[in-house]
Structure formats: structure tokens, C-alpha cells
Write an enzyme that holds these catalytic residues in place. Structure first.
Site, mmCIF file in Angstrom:
data_model
loop_
_atom_site.group_PDB
_atom_site.id
_atom_site.type_symbol
_atom_site.label_atom_id
_atom_site.label_comp_id
_atom_site.label_asym_id
_atom_site.label_seq_id
_atom_site.Cartn_x
_atom_site.Cartn_y
_atom_site.Cartn_z
ATOM 1 N N LEU B 125 0.823 -1.211 0.000
ATOM 2 C CA LEU B 125 0.000 0.000 0.000
ATOM 3 C C LEU B 125 0.860 1.265 0.000
ATOM 4 O O LEU B 125 2.024 1.232 0.400
ATOM 5 C CB LEU B 125 -0.881 0.014 1.257
ATOM 6 C CG LEU B 125 -1.989 -1.043 1.356
ATOM 7 C CD1 LEU B 125 -2.521 -1.116 2.789
ATOM 8 C CD2 LEU B 125 -3.118 -0.728 0.383
ATOM 9 N N GLY B 127 2.337 4.291 1.573
ATOM 10 C CA GLY B 127 2.649 4.539 2.975
ATOM 11 C C GLY B 127 3.114 3.306 3.731
ATOM 12 O O GLY B 127 3.390 3.366 4.929
ATOM 13 N N SER B 198 1.660 -1.695 -7.223
ATOM 14 C CA SER B 198 1.286 -2.869 -8.033
ATOM 15 C C SER B 198 0.224 -3.707 -7.334
ATOM 16 O O SER B 198 0.500 -4.823 -6.886
ATOM 17 C CB SER B 198 2.508 -3.717 -8.383
ATOM 18 O OG SER B 198 3.292 -4.039 -7.253
#
Lengths: 294, 294
Positions: B125, B127, B198
Site C-alpha cells: 500500500l 505509505g 502494483s
């Protein structure tokens, strides 16, 4: 492992156009400016391509950090790292993309490899010997302990560029991508050998413009069309003459010969020098310009 | 400087599906087959991805050269180099593109660098710490004298992928190109660190499939969404929650967590290990698998 980047922050007639020179390499994040290297040129108007405009505040000429971002963002920080100013040059479409500083940069990689990353851009007609010279070059440089990588126009079409056709705009995109990837390899410290017909001046110029000054080294295979056609190693001229391939460079599509290539490789009278001899000419250039050391 | 490639030419139930194993690396041109390594397996039906099918003649099992081309061309030659057979697997669109053999290949470059080229594919994700770990990794590997290069999803969007938007098909193309470039870097002998969200399994699988077995090393940043959102280093979650960014991974677009990553980096209880600790875990894997030597 921080870069000892040597740039000059140039003030222009408009704060919007202030820039650093030479243009930054891809991976540059924060470039530390020594006070002595901060220049002052109010009347400069022409700004080199690919620079990062800096909106510098009048009273802040002693700022010691400038964050330079290839998308046109440029942030001048004071020596404590707080942001003084921020400009956005290229519109808003990429405003949520933040350029990441890498802890290891081009200079570090070059020290590791004991060479300088650059792009040898071999351009010329089909059959002019681009791939052969690229092959001789990579062999001779490898023998000297240098890391090279060949980006071959044909080969890249099997992978990265397999979505592209041979129509005009796709050809330009093909060259653009080879140029962008070559730039990444040069930034990695590799001597990247791009072997692509690249018939149009403007496409080659665009690839040159994204690289730091000097790092795009154009090698022009100046071999007459009749010689290339007589060689016809892939049988493509024959197909083009028979009308089975349309828009073939040299036959029914132009090859715009470079006007100011760094290196020109040509026949001596009727005789074509060996690939090894041609490669040596390129290597001499690299040696002279300091690319074979860190 | 020729490769001492170790492949097996495998005969299948259909001459059209004969193949070499393991799949060839990108730059492979002629792979010399020792007679002893020519296999014979008539009943094999499943063939691994990215292989080059070979149309082998029944009576020519002793041919000593096989030219393997990633586009599906495969040419079996006799020991004198004359062509025995030629097949074209992937249609006709690229028939005028010839794969060029390079005199220096991946194995040579790996020997020079004393490492093996591979791709560390860091997925997770926004962060989750992909770039931070990439940074720690490149630092720690560089300190060991290893050549690395980071392909950062955001950074590549400033160059190679600047023609792409954030709509679904462009995101897939973004990942495809990062995968293709990473493959070139791995082929150059570099430890390429791709740091890209991705989010979709199929896109990651496609990138894996173009690399030789083992060389695509998926590193999953398994950090809970709530932690990433609390960090929100770029302020993007806030924008996404406010509806100012649409299709944001984790908020209104799915992140498909890897099921079989080579490496998973996660919190220990409530505590996130330091980037250096995470990097060491990856480096241990590379060491164990032999990637830190030629």
C-alpha cells in the site's frame, strides 16, 4: 553516500526562471549548494532544457539546499531544511507524485564501478553496422572491466516496446522509450549502448535533452546507403525495394543524418574499418572525456 | 566471453512444442548445447512460460546449436551453423525483427559485478514503507559493494511513463513497463529494486513471468491499512477519504495481497521493524539464494 553535486544556482531576470546548471541527473533529490557555487546572472534568458526552474526569493540567496525535481518542482530550503518556496512548472497533472531521494546516487554507483554512466547513441541506416559496432564496443569495454549494456532497437521491440507498431507516431514513441531507459541505465552508472536507426533529428535531440550535458554521446554510422543496401544482412532492403515493406528508412522514408555527432564512424575510401577499429575510436573518446574512470 | 549456458532441449509430444529449459535470459543468442545435455521427454505437455518453442526435426537430435529468441523464433543449427529448421510461434507481426546476439552476456556481467542480476519487487500500500525499505536496501547493498538500482513507481512516471494516466489500463501499462525495464536491469547484472504499489496479482504475475525462474523476488510490505493511513506521508489518504482522489488503492480500489511472496515484511505485534532490519531480512534471502556472488 551523499552526492557532492556541483551545480550553480543561476538567478535570471525572472524569479520564475531561476535555474540550476548543469541540469540535474534523474535521481537527484536534495542538491547541497556550497555558498561559493551560488551564481548570480540577472540577464540570462535562455535556459537549458530539462532544467528545474526555481522560484527563489530575492532575499534568500544563501539558501544551502535546493531540491530539484525533474517534473519541474523545485524547492529551495534553508540550511535547516525548512521549505522557503515551492514552484510547480509543468501544470497540475502530476501533483500527487513525490520525487524520492535515494540514499545511493549516481556518483556513488560510479565510484563503485570506476566509470561514468553515459549513453552511446549509435544511429545509422539499417545495415550500417550499428549492432556490430555495439557488439565490438561492449566486448572491448568489458575486457577493460567496464559495465556496459546494449539497448538494441530490435530487441527492445520484443519486450518494453512490444505494444508499438512501425507507424510514424509509434516509431517516435519507440525512440522516446529507448531514450528514457538509456537515461536510467546511465543514471545507474552503466555505459549504455543504444543501437537504434533513429532516423529523425528531433527524436534524437529529445533523447539528448533528457540527459545531463555530455552524457549523450551520438555515434553516427556514416555508411553510404548503397553499401548498406549491398550488405542487406536481414534482406530488408530487398523487401523494401519490392514494396513489401513501406516507409523503410533510406528507401521511402528519410534518414536525417546528424549534423554535430560527437563521433562519426565512416569508411576510409572504399574500405570500412573493422568493428574493433571503430570501437577503439569510441573508446578513445570515452577515455579522453573521463568516462572510463569515476 | 561466450556463455556457458546450461539448457536442456526437451522434446515433447509435438515438434511444435519442443523447448529449452530453463527459459533463456533476454540476451541469449546462440546457446551451445553439449550433446550430453540434450534431453528427451516425449510426454511432457505443460511448458513453462517465456520459453522458446523449437521445431526440431526428428532426425536431428544431435544438433549442437539452438538459437533461442524471446519472440518465439527458434532456430536449430548444426554444428557448422547452418540452419536446419525455423519456427515462428507468435504470429507474423514481428517477422522483420532479428534478435541480436551480444558478445558480452549476463553471465559475463555478473562475473564483473560479482553478483547476480535479479528484481526485488517491493509491493504494498501507499505509505507501507516501500521506498524507505528500497532506500535502506540500496544503501546496505552498496555498502557491500553491490550494484543496485531503484525503479520507483512515482519516479518512473516522470520519465518513461509520463504519457500514462492513473486510469485502470494505464496503471497496468505502468506496471508492465516497470517490469520490462526491471528485466533489462537484471539482465545487465544489476540488483534492481522495483518499488511500486502494483495492487493487482495478475500484473505482478505478468512481471514475474518474463524473468528467469527465481530472479523475480517479491517483497510484500504487509503493513495494515490503518497504519499506512495513519502515516499518510504524502497526505494522499486524506485526499482519497475526502473524495479528491478516485480509485485510490486501499480506499476505493482493491489491493490484492500476494499469496506466495518470497519475502514478507510485517510488524511484530504493534511495532514496525526499522527499515534497516527489514533490509537485512531481504539481504539474507539474497545471500542464501546466491545472488550476492557471481
Amino acid at each position: 553516500m551523499t552526492a557532492s553535486a556541483k551545480f550553480t544556482l543561476v538567478y535570471t531576470s525572472s524569479p520564475e526562471l531561476d535555474f540550476v546548471h548543469p541540469p540535474p541527473s534523474t535521481k537527484l533529490g536534495f542538491a547541497k549548494f556550497r555558498t561559493t557555487s551560488i551564481g548570480y546572472q540577472r540577464n540570462m534568458t535562455s535556459i537549458s532544457k530539462n532544467l528545474a526552474p526555481i522560484k527563489a526569493m530575492e532575499g534568500s540567496r544563501m539558501q544551502s539546499y535546493v531540491e530539484v525535481k525533474p517534473n519541474g518542482h523545485a524547492v529551495t530550503n534553508d540550511s535547516n531544511g525548512s521549505i522557503l518556496h515551492k514552484s510547480l512548472a509543468n501544470g497540475m497533472e502530476s501533483e500527487n507524485i513525490v520525487w524520492h531521494k535515494s540514499s545511493v546516487d549516481k556518483i556513488d554507483r560510479q565510484e563503485l564501478l570506476q566509470q561514468k554512466g553515459c549513453v552511446l547513441w549509435i544511429t545509422g541506416l539499417s545495415g550500417s553496422g550499428k549492432s556490430t559496432v555495439a557488439c565490438a564496443l561492449t566486448g572491448a569495454l568489458h575486457a577493460r572491466g567496464k559495465l556496459t549494456y546494449i539497448l538494441d532497437g530490435d530487441n527492445v521491440r520484443h519486450g518494453l516496446n512490444r505494444d508499438l507498431t512501425f507507424k510514424s507516431e509509434d516509431r517516435a514513441e519507440n525512440i522516446r522509450r529507448v531514450g528514457e531507459v538509456a537515461k536510467l541505465f546511465a543514471d545507474a552508472g552503466v555505459i549504455c549502448i543504444a543501437s537504434v536507426i533513429s532516423p529523425y533529428r528531433k527524436d534524437r535531440a529529445a533523447c539528448r535533452s533528457i540527459l545531463p550535458d555530455g552524457d549523450f554521446i551520438e555515434v553516427f554510422m556514416d555508411i553510404p546507403l548503397c553499401v548498406c543496401e549491398a550488405r542487406d544482412p536481414k534482406g530488408l532492403y530487398k523487401l523494401a525495394r519490392a514494396g513489401k515493406i513501406k516507409g523503410f528508412t533510406g528507401i521511402d522514408d528519410p534518414y536525417e543524418a546528424p549534423l554535430n555527432s560527437e563521433i562519426v564512424l565512416r569508411q576510409e575510401g572504399e574500405v570500412c574499418p573493422s568493428p574493433e577499429t571503430m570501437a577503439e575510436k569510441v573508446i578513445s573518446y570515452l577515455e579522453e572525456k573521463g568516462y572510463l574512470q569515476a
